[in-house]
Design an enzyme around this catalytic site. Sequence first.
Site, mmCIF file in Angstrom:
data_model
loop_
_atom_site.group_PDB
_atom_site.id
_atom_site.type_symbol
_atom_site.label_atom_id
_atom_site.label_comp_id
_atom_site.label_asym_id
_atom_site.label_seq_id
_atom_site.Cartn_x
_atom_site.Cartn_y
_atom_site.Cartn_z
ATOM 1 N N ASP A 95 64.148 75.106 76.900
ATOM 2 C CA ASP A 95 62.904 74.011 76.086
ATOM 3 C C ASP A 95 62.761 72.726 77.189
ATOM 4 O O ASP A 95 63.361 72.504 77.763
ATOM 5 C CB ASP A 95 64.100 73.696 74.976
ATOM 6 C CG ASP A 95 64.690 73.787 73.625
ATOM 7 O OD1 ASP A 95 63.699 75.341 73.403
ATOM 8 O OD2 ASP A 95 65.682 74.337 73.180
HETATM 9 N N1 URA Z 1 69.077 77.588 73.400
HETATM 10 C C1 URA Z 1 68.142 76.546 72.731
HETATM 11 O O1 URA Z 1 68.269 75.972 71.959
HETATM 12 N N2 URA Z 1 67.717 75.879 73.481
HETATM 13 C C2 URA Z 1 67.253 76.080 74.806
HETATM 14 O O2 URA Z 1 66.476 75.541 75.890
HETATM 15 C C3 URA Z 1 68.161 77.516 75.141
HETATM 16 C C4 URA Z 1 69.558 78.273 75.203
#
Ligand code: URA
Length: 256
Positions: free
Chosen positions: A114
């Site tokens: 993310d």
């Molecule tokens: N899980 C998430 O919620 N975000 C990420 O960036 C990676 C795994």
Amino acid sequence: MPKTAEKGRTPQRLDKILASQTDLSRSQAAALIRTGRVLVDGKRARSADQKADPDRAEIVIDGQPLRYEKYVYYMLNKPAGVLSASRDPDRPTVVDLVEAGGGRKGLFPVGRLDRDTTGLLLLTDDGDFAHRVISPKSGIEKIYHARLDGRVTPDMIQRFAEGVTLADGTPCLPAGLRLLEEGDAPLAEVAVQEGKYHQIKRMFGVVGLGVTALQRIRIGGLVLDKGLVEGACRPLTQAEKGLVLRAKQAKPKNAE
Ligand code: URA
């Protein structure tokens, strides 16, 4: 023929080989060839469309042998605020960062983090490698450190170990959860073998906890290099590439 199969196995235009292995553009590579600065198997190359087999030909630029690497693999310490994408018209991407750090063109991220997630992200131009790392069938663990807004209970550890079902009904594979730090903002380590969209945040959401910061610290047997500051990248060694593909790690102690 798929792009990955073609690459490096059939003769390619010389300007294309040079552009894929250096930071030169195709037209800069062509100019270099035209001015006689490139040798192929000991003979001066004269034209950019001359063909060579990059796996076999000895290519020398300004006296320096070109070491042909079919694929490249980078480790990036992803900072928050950067998109896990190749290009974006408005916002910086992880590919922009690796290109700025000397990475060659044609790279893509191996899976996604993310925008606000930090830590270990791999970039490559090897589609088969990326597929193996991402596929849950490979069983390659991804380890995250999650800062939480509430207490981790034994029941939560048990639910993660059994496999959480997300709010929309999507089942997750069993995951390891262990507490690293207690306090007002506990820190937990999570081990998953898949990469569903927002998976860690959604898994904690199911057990009633919010994630206030998330960092990935390991993929397979490859640990994020502590010497890499956020935003910095470096190529993987051959040994590190092997570590990534090492599937099974010891489970966190209290995940059983
Ligand atoms: N899980 C998430 O919620 N975000 C990420 O960036 C990676 C795994």
